[in-house]
Design an enzyme around this catalytic site. Structure first.
Site, PDB file in Angstrom:
ATOM      1  N   GLU A  85     -37.199 -20.982 -27.462  1.00 10.27           N
ATOM      2  CA  GLU A  85     -36.066 -20.556 -27.773  1.00 10.27           C
ATOM      3  C   GLU A  85     -34.902 -21.460 -27.708  1.00 10.27           C
ATOM      4  O   GLU A  85     -34.658 -22.332 -26.833  1.00 10.27           O
ATOM      5  CB  GLU A  85     -35.618 -19.359 -26.456  1.00 10.27           C
ATOM      6  CG  GLU A  85     -34.476 -18.662 -26.753  1.00 10.27           C
ATOM      7  CD  GLU A  85     -34.080 -17.754 -25.568  1.00 10.27           C
ATOM      8  OE1 GLU A  85     -35.233 -17.173 -24.860  1.00 10.27           O
ATOM      9  OE2 GLU A  85     -33.061 -17.456 -25.343  1.00 10.27           O
ATOM     10  N   LYS A 279     -34.108 -12.666 -16.802  1.00 16.92           N
ATOM     11  CA  LYS A 279     -34.803 -13.180 -17.896  1.00 16.92           C
ATOM     12  C   LYS A 279     -34.022 -14.548 -18.269  1.00 16.92           C
ATOM     13  O   LYS A 279     -34.934 -15.369 -18.494  1.00 16.92           O
ATOM     14  CB  LYS A 279     -34.791 -12.223 -19.068  1.00 16.92           C
ATOM     15  CG  LYS A 279     -35.541 -12.685 -20.467  1.00 16.92           C
ATOM     16  CD  LYS A 279     -34.865 -13.632 -21.256  1.00 16.92           C
ATOM     17  CE  LYS A 279     -35.674 -14.116 -22.609  1.00 16.92           C
ATOM     18  NZ  LYS A 279     -35.071 -14.893 -23.338  1.00 16.92           N
ATOM     19  N   ASP A 295     -49.145 -21.688 -13.846  1.00 16.64           N
ATOM     20  CA  ASP A 295     -49.498 -20.214 -14.467  1.00 16.64           C
ATOM     21  C   ASP A 295     -48.138 -19.476 -14.369  1.00 16.64           C
ATOM     22  O   ASP A 295     -47.906 -19.077 -13.281  1.00 16.64           O
ATOM     23  CB  ASP A 295     -50.872 -19.607 -13.446  1.00 16.64           C
ATOM     24  CG  ASP A 295     -50.937 -18.175 -13.821  1.00 16.64           C
ATOM     25  OD1 ASP A 295     -50.360 -17.763 -14.827  1.00 16.64           O
ATOM     26  OD2 ASP A 295     -52.160 -17.926 -13.422  1.00 16.64           O
ATOM     27  N   HIS A 392     -25.457 -19.924 -28.737  1.00 15.51           N
ATOM     28  CA  HIS A 392     -26.894 -19.660 -29.046  1.00 15.51           C
ATOM     29  C   HIS A 392     -27.096 -19.672 -30.621  1.00 15.51           C
ATOM     30  O   HIS A 392     -28.021 -20.100 -31.064  1.00 15.51           O
ATOM     31  CB  HIS A 392     -27.104 -18.035 -28.780  1.00 15.51           C
ATOM     32  CG  HIS A 392     -28.477 -17.496 -29.012  1.00 15.51           C
ATOM     33  ND1 HIS A 392     -29.649 -17.925 -27.827  1.00 15.51           N
ATOM     34  CD2 HIS A 392     -29.284 -16.772 -29.834  1.00 15.51           C
ATOM     35  CE1 HIS A 392     -30.710 -17.397 -28.399  1.00 15.51           C
ATOM     36  NE2 HIS A 392     -30.448 -16.611 -29.617  1.00 15.51           N
TER      37      HIS A 392
HETATM   38  C1  MEV Z   1     -31.308 -14.855 -23.465  1.00 11.74           C
HETATM   39  O1  MEV Z   1     -32.570 -15.714 -23.736  1.00 11.74           O
HETATM   40  C2  MEV Z   1     -31.039 -14.959 -22.036  1.00 11.74           C
HETATM   41  C3  MEV Z   1     -29.700 -14.220 -21.688  1.00 11.74           C
HETATM   42  O2  MEV Z   1     -29.571 -13.074 -22.063  1.00 11.74           O
HETATM   43  C4  MEV Z   1     -29.363 -14.456 -20.014  1.00 11.74           C
HETATM   44  C5  MEV Z   1     -28.512 -13.369 -19.544  1.00 11.74           C
HETATM   45  O3  MEV Z   1     -27.965 -12.537 -20.295  1.00 11.74           O
HETATM   46  O4  MEV Z   1     -27.874 -13.729 -18.403  1.00 11.74           O
HETATM   47  C6  MEV Z   1     -28.562 -14.925 -22.195  1.00 11.74           C
END
Ligand code: MEV
Length: 438
Positions: A85, A279, A295, A392
Site C-alpha cells: 500500500e 485496519k 505469521d 494517500h
Molecule cells: C487505509 O489503509 C487505512 C485508513 O483507512 C485507516 C483509518 O481510517 O484510520 C486510513
C-alpha cells in the site's frame, strides 16, 4: 471446461507452469513469461523459495522498505516493512519523525503467555473427571519432558495445565487449557507437539483409570491445537507530550488534541469505524510482522479477537489529555518469534532482524506495537485535519502514472505539478494527456 488434475504436486515445475498456463490463461506464452520473470536468477535462492511451500511456480514480490527515525525507549530504530500500500511507509516515517522530537515511543511488555488446548468429549461424572485430572497432571508434564527439556533450560516451558468444563455450552465438552512460555520462539510447533502428546497421555491414562466407568474411560479427543487468541501475550506502546507541542500554533494544538481524541473515542464506541481504525493500525503491524518472517494471519486473528474482548469490537488505541499532557497508546496481543521458522532461512527476514539489532521476541513485540501506534497516529492525524486522500493519492500518483503508461520524463513533470494540485484519477489523466498533446 477444465477437468480436475491428478498428482499435480508430483509434476516438475515446468510441467506445472505449462499446465496452469494452458488450462487457465488466455495467452499461455505470455503467462509463462510473467511467471518466469519473477524467478530469482540465483538457482540456490530460487530452490529455497520453491521449498517453502508446495506447488511453487514463481515468487510474489512485495516492496521491502524502511521507515527510519523511530526512537523507542531512547534507542533509534530503522524499521523494515513489507507492504504494497503506497502511503503506509511514508506515513510511518512521518509519525516517527514527529515523535522523534517529542520524546519518542515508550514501550512495555505486559505478558508473554501463549495458549494451547486439547478439546475432548467425556460423558460421565464431573467429580470423577476432576479426581482423574489431579492424578493425570504430573503424568502430562512427564510425558512431554523430551520436548520441553531445552525450552526449560532457557527458562520457558509449560506454565499451567487446567481442566475446563464447557459441558454447559456443549454436552460432554471439556478442555485441557494449557499456557506456555516460548521465549524467543513464536512456539507454534513446540506447543502443538506438547498438546498432541497430552492428548495421547490423556486417552491412555483414562483407559487405565480404575475409578472410571467404561463410558468414562472412552473419552474422545476432538483436537489438539494452539490458540491464536493470546490476550496475555501483550505489548503496550505510548507517546506523550505537552498539548502545546502538538502544533506550532497553540490554539491549533489544543484544537488538534480535541479532534484527535474525539476520533479515537468514535473508534472506541462504533464498530464500523473501529474496524477501519484498526485496519490502519494493522497496516503498520502486518508490514513489520511480514518483513520479520512472522505469521501475520495469526497476529491478525488474535488482534481482532482482542479488539472484541469486551463484547463489542472496538479501538486498539486510546488517547487522553490529562492536565496539559496529551497521551496516546496502544495495547496489542502479539505472538511473535525471532528464532525458528523463517528467521534464519529467509535471507531478507534475517536481514530485517539484523536491521532491528537482532531483537528478542519481546523487543520485536514492542517494535511492532510502535509501528501500529505510529501508523494510527498518522492516519487519524490526516483524517481530522487534511483528510486522508491528500497524502494517500500523492503516494498513489506513481502507480496511476505507471498504469497510464507515462514515460519517466512525464512522471517527473507530473510529480512536480501535483505537488501543488489535487490528485484524482481524472486530474492525473487530464494532466498527462495535456503534456502528451504538447
Ligand atoms: C487505509 O489503509 C487505512 C485508513 O483507512 C485507516 C483509518 O481510517 O484510520 C486510513
Amino acid at each position: 471446461m477444465n477437468t480436475p488434475v491428478e498428482g499435480f504436486s508430483k509434476r516438475s515445475k515446468a510441467e506445472k507452469i505449462n499446465w496452469i498456463a494452458e488450462h487457465y490463461t488466455k495467452d499461455p506464452k505470455a503467462s509463462k513469461a510473467i511467471l518466469e520473470q519473477y524467478w530469482n536468477t540465483n538457482p540456490k535462492m530460487q530452490k529455497l523459495h520453491d521449498e517453502f511451500i508446495e506447488n511453487t511456480l514463481t515468487n510474489y514480490y512485495l516492496p521491502f522498505a524502511i521507515a527510519p527515525n523511530f526512537l523507542i525507549n531512547e534507542k533509534l530504530y530503522a524499521i523494515p516493512m513489507a507492504i504494497e500500500e503506497s502511503s503506509v511507509v511514508a506515513a510511518a516515517s512521518k509519525a516517527a519523525k514527529f515523535w522523534l522530537t517529542r520524546g519518542g515511543f515508550k514501550t512495555e511488555i505486559l505478558g508473554t503467555e501463549k495458549v494451547g488446548q486439547v478439546h475432548f468429549m467425556y460423558r460421565g461424572n464431573y467429580q470423577a473427571l476432576q479426581s482423574f485430572f489431579e492424578e493425570l497432571k504430573p503424568k502430562l508434564h512427564k510425558s512431554v519432558s523430551s520436548i520441553t527439556k531445552n525450552m526449560e533450560k532457557r527458562g520457558g516451558g509449560i506454565r499451567k495445565i487446567e481442566l475446563r468444563n464447557l459441558s454447559d455450552q456443549m454436552e460432554g465438552y471439556y478442555q485441557l487449557h494449557c499456557t506456555f512460555e516460548t521465549l524467543d520462539a513464536m512456539g507454534a510447533n513446540f506447543i502443538n507437539s506438547c498438546l498432541e502428546q497430552f492428548a495421547k497421555t490423556l486417552k491412555e491414562q483414562a483407559q487405565q483409570y480404575d475409578a472410571f466407568s467404561e463410558d468414562e474411560k472412552n473419552l474422545e479427543v476432538v483436537m489438539s491445537i494452539l490458540s491464536n487468541y493470546v490476550p496475555n501475550c501483550l505489548a503496550r506502546a505510548e507517546v506523550s507530550c505537552p498539548v502545546s507541542q502538538l502544533d506550532a500554533d497553540p490554539t491549533l494544538a489544543k484544537e488538534f488534541a480535541n479532534k484527535f481524541i474525539r476520533a479515537i473515542n468514535i473508534a472506541n464506541l462504533e464498530p464500523h469505524r473501529a474496524v477501519t481504525h484498526n485496519k490502519g493500525i494493522m497496516n503498520g503491524v502486518d508490514a513489520v510482522v511480514l518483513a520479520t518472517g512472522n505469521d501475520f494471519r495469526a497476529v491478525e486473528a488474535g488482534v481482532h479477537a482482542y479488539a472484541a474482548k469486551d463484547g463489542r469490537y472496538s479501538s486498539l488505541t486510546h488517547a487522553t489529555v490529562e492536565g496539559d499532557t496529551f497521551k496516546f497508546w496502544i495495547e496489542i496481543p502479539l505472538a511473535l518469534g525471532t528464532v525458528g521458522g523463517l528467521t534464519t532461512l529467509h535471507p531478507l527476514v534475517k536481514l530485517a532482524l539484523e536491521i532491528l539489532q537482532n531483537p528478542s521476541a519481546k523487543a520485536l513485540m514492542e517494535i511492532v506495537a510502535v509501528a501500529g501506534l505510529a501508523q494510527n497516529f498518522a492516519a487519524v492525524r490526516s483524517l481530522v485535519t487534511t483528510g486522508i486522500q491528500k497524502g494517500h493519492m500523492k503516494m498513489h500518483l506513481l502507480n496511476m502514472l505507471n498504469q497510464m503508461g507515462a514515460t519517466e520524463v512525464e512522471k517527473q513533470q507530473l510529480v512536480e505539478y501535483f505537488k501543488h494540485h489535487v490528485v484524482t484519477n481524472a486530474s492525473v489523466k487530464e494532466a498527462l494527456e495535456k503534456i502528451q498533446s504538447q
